[in-house]
Design a protein around this motif. Structure first.
Motif, mmCIF file in Angstrom:
data_model
loop_
_atom_site.group_PDB
_atom_site.id
_atom_site.type_symbol
_atom_site.label_atom_id
_atom_site.label_comp_id
_atom_site.label_asym_id
_atom_site.label_seq_id
_atom_site.Cartn_x
_atom_site.Cartn_y
_atom_site.Cartn_z
ATOM 1 N N ALA A 98 0.710 -1.122 -0.120
ATOM 2 C CA ALA A 98 0.340 0.351 0.024
ATOM 3 C C ALA A 98 1.246 1.157 0.128
ATOM 4 C CB ALA A 98 -0.878 -0.087 0.900
ATOM 5 N N ASP A 99 0.478 2.206 -1.173
ATOM 6 C CA ASP A 99 1.652 3.351 -0.864
ATOM 7 C C ASP A 99 0.551 4.626 -0.801
ATOM 8 O OD1 ASP A 99 3.835 1.550 -1.733
ATOM 9 O OD2 ASP A 99 2.985 1.941 -3.812
ATOM 10 N N LYS A 100 1.365 5.610 -0.346
ATOM 11 C CA LYS A 100 0.243 7.159 0.079
ATOM 12 C C LYS A 100 1.467 8.096 -0.575
ATOM 13 C CE LYS A 100 -2.980 7.074 0.606
ATOM 14 N NZ LYS A 100 -4.684 6.942 0.235
ATOM 15 N N LEU A 101 1.160 8.658 -0.699
ATOM 16 C CA LEU A 101 2.046 9.447 -1.489
ATOM 17 C C LEU A 101 0.601 11.443 -0.807
ATOM 18 C CD1 LEU A 101 4.624 11.763 -1.763
ATOM 19 C CD2 LEU A 101 3.436 11.342 -3.914
ATOM 20 N N PHE A 102 1.172 12.300 0.569
ATOM 21 C CA PHE A 102 0.306 13.345 1.201
ATOM 22 C C PHE A 102 1.687 14.390 0.649
ATOM 23 C CE2 PHE A 102 0.876 10.555 4.410
ATOM 24 C CZ PHE A 102 1.072 10.991 5.733
ATOM 25 N N LYS A 103 0.912 15.765 0.909
ATOM 26 C CA LYS A 103 1.777 17.018 1.388
ATOM 27 C C LYS A 103 0.818 17.039 2.699
ATOM 28 C CE LYS A 103 0.022 19.708 -2.194
ATOM 29 N NZ LYS A 103 0.229 21.088 -3.092
ATOM 30 N N ALA A 104 1.964 17.751 3.641
ATOM 31 C CA ALA A 104 1.762 19.088 4.812
ATOM 32 C C ALA A 104 2.486 20.610 4.313
ATOM 33 C CB ALA A 104 1.724 17.728 5.934
ATOM 34 N N TRP A 105 2.219 21.063 5.065
ATOM 35 C CA TRP A 105 2.617 22.108 5.149
ATOM 36 C C TRP A 105 3.183 21.984 6.493
ATOM 37 C CZ3 TRP A 105 -1.819 21.519 2.268
ATOM 38 C CH2 TRP A 105 -1.489 21.476 0.546
ATOM 39 N N GLU A 153 6.207 23.366 1.948
ATOM 40 C CA GLU A 153 5.243 22.224 1.414
ATOM 41 C C GLU A 153 6.060 21.366 1.983
ATOM 42 O OE1 GLU A 153 4.151 20.785 -3.046
ATOM 43 O OE2 GLU A 153 2.976 22.703 -2.246
ATOM 44 N N GLN A 154 5.849 20.884 2.486
ATOM 45 C CA GLN A 154 6.688 18.976 2.765
ATOM 46 C C GLN A 154 5.717 18.358 2.011
ATOM 47 O OE1 GLN A 154 9.959 18.246 4.414
ATOM 48 N NE2 GLN A 154 8.435 16.389 2.977
ATOM 49 N N TRP A 155 6.900 16.745 1.201
ATOM 50 C CA TRP A 155 6.265 15.733 0.255
ATOM 51 C C TRP A 155 6.340 14.374 1.222
ATOM 52 C CZ3 TRP A 155 4.362 15.029 -4.813
ATOM 53 C CH2 TRP A 155 4.037 15.933 -5.352
ATOM 54 N N PHE A 156 5.478 13.964 2.114
ATOM 55 C CA PHE A 156 5.436 12.382 2.946
ATOM 56 C C PHE A 156 4.848 11.793 1.826
ATOM 57 C CE2 PHE A 156 4.330 15.578 5.626
ATOM 58 C CZ PHE A 156 5.643 15.668 7.073
ATOM 59 N N LEU A 157 5.822 10.407 1.970
ATOM 60 C CA LEU A 157 5.756 8.652 0.926
ATOM 61 C C LEU A 157 5.465 7.750 2.072
ATOM 62 C CD1 LEU A 157 6.158 7.062 -0.700
ATOM 63 C CD2 LEU A 157 8.517 7.286 -1.080
ATOM 64 N N VAL A 158 4.684 7.334 1.814
ATOM 65 C CA VAL A 158 4.254 5.654 2.770
ATOM 66 C C VAL A 158 3.863 4.636 2.192
ATOM 67 C CG1 VAL A 158 2.430 5.711 4.904
ATOM 68 C CG2 VAL A 158 3.000 7.837 4.175
ATOM 69 N N HIS A 159 5.206 3.305 2.462
ATOM 70 C CA HIS A 159 4.762 2.179 1.634
ATOM 71 C C HIS A 159 4.929 1.531 2.559
ATOM 72 C CE1 HIS A 159 6.255 0.301 -1.779
ATOM 73 N NE2 HIS A 159 6.457 -0.643 -0.630
#
Length: 304
Positions: free
Chosen positions: A58-65, A71-77
């Motif tokens: 399960a891969d998720k990519l989301f961004k937060a501030w 702006e910061q991107w988070f990659l979840v695998h």
């Protein structure tokens, strides 16, 4: 049966803030949650179009501030089955450099290993050739290295989801009665933590579905006990409740207009009630892309 990779995608999206608190507690004061979180699954599909969909991850990519305005991107695998993959570290590096190259966004990554095969629990990708060296390290969380008690003690709702998955590693050799006791214990604990009803429902669905009962009678016992504990008339989670409501409201027009229109109706009403895209896809039988297309069309209609 709902696949576990679908369950992980759903719970990460449902509990995204809790996820960040759990894995990035050291940096949590830098994140500006008032600006919300934005999921970038489409971007992830564009940068890794050749991903092997037969492998359950399960891969998720989301961004937060951040509070400084960045702006910061988070990659979840999430590795769901822990299949042998000597190239896993390289694949994580591929995600990183493709995001960096295509979007020029800094990325932080975390991998959750939900299996027991330590031989494939990579934590970095390294190359060294003729004086040129590359080391890409990423955060990893090996579920088997943590006890269910430790995960519960975190007090974090996402920790409770991890606890359910950790219990599943032990319950593999247990019978349905032991599974029943384990699930009911988790539900009683959840209800004592002062969580919102929405979070309890989402965690209930994860706990109820992650490991299935072999005996239908025990499934009914579990739902009956949950109904008693919660003093609810219906032993169902929010997804089931939404689906029931939508079906009742749209049954007649669905029969008249055909299954495609019925799927569209279910999709839109489920979306309006806040159900994650992955869960909508599961209950309608559509792909995530088809669900997103229906939602996009609906939004365009509302703006017209």
């Amino acid at each position: 049966m709902i696949r576990r990779d679908i369950l992980w995608k759903g719970i990460i999206e449902d509990l995204a803030e809790d996820f960040l608190h759990f894995f990035f507690s050291k940096y949590i004061d830098r994140i500006d949650f008032s600006k919300g979180l934005e999921f970038l699954d489409k971007d992830l599909e564009r940068i890794m179009p050749e991903a092997d969909t037969k492998r359950r991850h399960a891969d998720k990519l989301f961004k937060a501030w951040l509070k400084d305005g960045q702006e910061q991107w988070f990659l979840v695998h999430v590795e769901v089955q822990g299949y042998p993959d000597d190239q896993f570290g390289y694949r994580m590096f591929q995600y990183y450099y493709r995001i960096l190259d295509r979007y020029n966004k800094p990325v932080t990554a975390v991998v959750i290993y939900t299996d027991t095969n330590r031989a494939y629990h990579a934590t970095a990708y390294r190359t060294n050739f003729l004086g040129t060296e590359q080391i890409y390290r990423f955060q990893s969380f090996i579920l088997i290295d943590h006890t269910a008690e430790e995960l519960r003690a975190s007090g974090n709702p996402f920790g409770f989801a991890l606890e359910a998955a950790r219990n599943a590693l032990d319950i593999g050799s247990k019978d349905d009665q032991q599974l029943l006791v384990s699930k009911l214990d988790m539900m009683r604990h959840l209800l004592s933590c002062g969580l919102s009803k929405a979070k309890i429902r989402r965690l209930y669905n994860f706990i109820n579905t992650y490991v299935s009962f072999q005996n239908l009678e025990n499934k009914l016992k579990f739902e009956e006990e949950v109904r008693k504990i919660t003093k609810s008339r219906e032993p169902m989670g929010i997804e089931e409740a939404i689906l029931k409501e939508v079906r009742e409201q749209s049954l007649e027009q669905g029969i008249e207009q055909g299954i495609d229109q019925n799927q569209r109706t279910v999709t839109i009403r489920s979306y309006k009630k806040g159900m994650p895209v992955t869960d909508i896809a599961d209950i309608t039988g559509l792909t995530v892309e088809e669900v997103e297309q229906i939602i996009a069309a609906y939004k365009a209609e509302q703006q017209a």
